[in-house]
Design a protein around this motif. Structure first.
Motif, PDB file in Angstrom:
ATOM      1  N   PRO A 102      49.918  42.745 -21.994  1.00 13.49           N
ATOM      2  CA  PRO A 102      48.366  43.105 -20.561  1.00 13.49           C
ATOM      3  C   PRO A 102      48.790  42.129 -19.227  1.00 13.49           C
ATOM      4  CG  PRO A 102      47.390  42.597 -22.819  1.00 13.49           C
ATOM      5  CD  PRO A 102      49.363  42.025 -23.574  1.00 13.49           C
ATOM      6  N   GLN A 103      48.883  41.011 -19.706  1.00 12.35           N
ATOM      7  CA  GLN A 103      48.926  40.128 -18.389  1.00 12.35           C
ATOM      8  C   GLN A 103      50.557  40.703 -17.710  1.00 12.35           C
ATOM      9  OE1 GLN A 103      50.081  35.902 -19.173  1.00 12.35           O
ATOM     10  NE2 GLN A 103      51.188  35.815 -17.349  1.00 12.35           N
ATOM     11  N   ALA A 104      51.593  41.221 -18.792  1.00 15.15           N
ATOM     12  CA  ALA A 104      52.505  41.892 -17.716  1.00 15.15           C
ATOM     13  C   ALA A 104      52.049  42.887 -17.116  1.00 15.15           C
ATOM     14  CB  ALA A 104      53.805  41.885 -18.870  1.00 15.15           C
ATOM     15  N   LYS A 105      51.681  44.208 -17.660  1.00 15.61           N
ATOM     16  CA  LYS A 105      51.339  44.574 -17.150  1.00 15.61           C
ATOM     17  C   LYS A 105      50.035  45.046 -15.909  1.00 15.61           C
ATOM     18  CE  LYS A 105      50.390  48.195 -21.563  1.00 15.61           C
ATOM     19  NZ  LYS A 105      49.487  49.031 -22.699  1.00 15.61           N
ATOM     20  N   LYS A 106      49.233  43.782 -15.810  1.00  6.98           N
ATOM     21  CA  LYS A 106      48.319  43.483 -14.797  1.00  6.98           C
ATOM     22  C   LYS A 106      49.286  43.430 -13.282  1.00  6.98           C
ATOM     23  CE  LYS A 106      44.435  41.936 -17.045  1.00  6.98           C
ATOM     24  NZ  LYS A 106      43.561  40.885 -17.101  1.00  6.98           N
ATOM     25  N   PHE A 107      50.925  42.771 -14.107  1.00  2.58           N
ATOM     26  CA  PHE A 107      51.827  42.294 -12.918  1.00  2.58           C
ATOM     27  C   PHE A 107      52.225  43.780 -12.390  1.00  2.58           C
ATOM     28  CE2 PHE A 107      56.200  41.299 -12.425  1.00  2.58           C
ATOM     29  CZ  PHE A 107      56.237  40.608 -11.320  1.00  2.58           C
ATOM     30  N   VAL A 108      52.612  44.998 -13.243  1.00  2.00           N
ATOM     31  CA  VAL A 108      53.243  45.704 -12.560  1.00  2.00           C
ATOM     32  C   VAL A 108      52.480  46.713 -11.502  1.00  2.00           C
ATOM     33  CG1 VAL A 108      53.566  47.995 -13.533  1.00  2.00           C
ATOM     34  CG2 VAL A 108      54.496  45.799 -14.740  1.00  2.00           C
ATOM     35  N   LYS A 109      50.830  45.874 -12.250  1.00  2.00           N
ATOM     36  CA  LYS A 109      49.910  46.957 -11.203  1.00  2.00           C
ATOM     37  C   LYS A 109      49.979  46.814 -10.253  1.00  2.00           C
ATOM     38  CE  LYS A 109      47.472  49.527 -15.487  1.00  2.00           C
ATOM     39  NZ  LYS A 109      46.224  48.976 -16.211  1.00  2.00           N
ATOM     40  N   LEU A 110      50.606  45.551 -10.059  1.00  2.00           N
ATOM     41  CA  LEU A 110      49.964  44.709  -8.529  1.00  2.00           C
ATOM     42  C   LEU A 110      51.077  46.057  -7.329  1.00  2.00           C
ATOM     43  CD1 LEU A 110      49.606  41.461  -9.418  1.00  2.00           C
ATOM     44  CD2 LEU A 110      48.268  42.650  -8.346  1.00  2.00           C
ATOM     45  N   GLY A 111      51.588  46.247  -7.506  1.00  2.00           N
ATOM     46  CA  GLY A 111      52.747  46.980  -7.014  1.00  2.00           C
ATOM     47  C   GLY A 111      51.906  47.840  -6.172  1.00  2.00           C
ATOM     48  N   TYR A 112      52.626  48.080  -5.203  1.00  2.91           N
ATOM     49  CA  TYR A 112      51.074  49.109  -4.249  1.00  2.91           C
ATOM     50  C   TYR A 112      52.177  50.789  -3.757  1.00  2.91           C
ATOM     51  CZ  TYR A 112      54.903  47.862  -0.678  1.00  2.91           C
ATOM     52  OH  TYR A 112      55.854  47.805  -0.554  1.00  2.91           O
ATOM     53  N   ASN A 113      53.349  50.879  -4.649  1.00  2.00           N
ATOM     54  CA  ASN A 113      53.781  52.289  -4.791  1.00  2.00           C
ATOM     55  C   ASN A 113      55.230  52.562  -5.942  1.00  2.00           C
ATOM     56  OD1 ASN A 113      56.437  50.818  -3.779  1.00  2.00           O
ATOM     57  ND2 ASN A 113      56.027  52.108  -1.741  1.00  2.00           N
ATOM     58  N   GLN A 114      55.307  53.254  -5.918  1.00  2.00           N
ATOM     59  CA  GLN A 114      56.242  53.976  -7.052  1.00  2.00           C
ATOM     60  C   GLN A 114      57.457  52.619  -7.067  1.00  2.00           C
ATOM     61  OE1 GLN A 114      58.978  57.405  -7.714  1.00  2.00           O
ATOM     62  NE2 GLN A 114      57.778  57.502  -9.365  1.00  2.00           N
ATOM     63  N   GLN A 115      57.971  52.329  -5.960  1.00  2.00           N
ATOM     64  CA  GLN A 115      59.262  51.159  -5.748  1.00  2.00           C
ATOM     65  C   GLN A 115      58.794  50.565  -6.795  1.00  2.00           C
ATOM     66  OE1 GLN A 115      61.604  51.869  -2.202  1.00  2.00           O
ATOM     67  NE2 GLN A 115      62.797  50.929  -3.379  1.00  2.00           N
TER      68      GLN A 115
END
Length: 293
Positions: free
Chosen positions: A87-100
């Protein structure tokens, strides 16, 4: 990638630990280690590849002890730890502001997952340390070809993803999900049989990778990394036809660097030992995303 002198002590140290996990019989332990010493005496030379010797070492231990999976308990534990941190790792990924950015952060999570490795001298991990490493993943990325890999993935139709360890496979789901979101077909590859703590088909369901990847296949063998003389003809055909390869872990880094690569490979791993760090000219305990050739 050829061995360095200190690889011998690592190969032997891991043999001792693995033997003690495989059997409690003192006579069998002695016999296993005696055979490993003979193996090293025969095959440890400057032209050797550690992954090839390690494969032979592990087969000796499994054969003599009749224990087909000495790391079975540790792999189960690694999967459980990874799922707690997911769950913590998923939150980290979602912090990205676009697909890249999502792609890059998912790559970093996949690389950080590579910290989940047992019995490398001087390398230890805990759930708490993994959380810290994840928070520092960008800072620790000393070779960063992720943007180049993203550009290649945008033009590709499919990706062949070579998995490394149990536990680590949980973090791979984040990157596979991003690749799927980009419209790519993902063929995910695990080992054909137990080898150290590498992921096998048993770990696929636990990690939910079977719900994400388009296809799950095996290398058809129990060898460390990718050794072309060991893998099955079916796997080799898929590998030869792949247009883009993502390869996780030091085992693949050690073996793929022995071949003349004819297609892009993104090597993703944590430098958990000095010889691998030296080969890539980076410090130990750092993150690498190296595009080859």
């Amino acid at each position: 990638m050829k061995v360095e002198p200190e690889c011998e002590s690592c190969l032997l140290s891991r043999a001792q630990i693995q033997t003690y996990q495989a059997t409690t019989n003192p006579a069998l332990r002695f016999r296993c280690l005696a055979e490993i010493v003979k193996l090293l005496s025969r095959e440890f030379k400057p032209t050797s590849v550690a992954a090839e010797i390690g494969t032979k070492r592990d087969r000796i231990i499994r054969k003599l002890t009749s224990n087909e999976d000495p790391y079975k308990y540790n792999k189960k534990l690694a999967n459980q730890k990874a799922l707690k941190l997911l769950p913590q790792a998923k939150k980290f990924v979602k912090l990205g502001y676009n697909q890249q950015e999502h792609f890059k952060k998912a790559c970093l999570c996949a690389i950080v997952g590579n910290i989940m490795e047992f019995d490398i001298p001087g390398h230890k991990f805990t759930l708490n340390s993994m959380a810290k490493v994840l928070s520092e993943a960008s800072k620790d990325l000393v070779i960063d070809d992720i943007d180049k890999a993203y550009a290649l993935a945008k033009k590709a139709n499919s990706v062949l993803y070579l998995a490394d360890n149990a536990g680590e496979i949980v973090f791979d789901t984040l990157l596979v999900e991003q690749l799927k979101n980009m419209g790519l077909k993902v063929i995910y590859v695990v080992k054909g049989g137990p080898v150290i703590n590498d992921a096998t088909m048993e770990d696929v369901e636990i990690s939910n990778m079977d719900k994400l990847a388009d296809e799950i296949i095996t290398t058809g063998c129990d060898a460390v990394g990718l050794q072309k003389k060991e893998v099955s003809a079916d796997f080799l055909k898929v590998y030869d036809e792949a247009e883009l390869v993502f390869a996780k872990g030091m085992g693949y880094a050690e073996t793929l660097t022995e071949y003349k690569l004819t297609k892009p490979h993104l090597l993703m791993f944590r430098t958990k030992c000095v010889p691998v760090a030296n080969y890539f000219c980076v410090p130990r305990d750092k993150n690498v995303a190296k595009l080859m050739p």
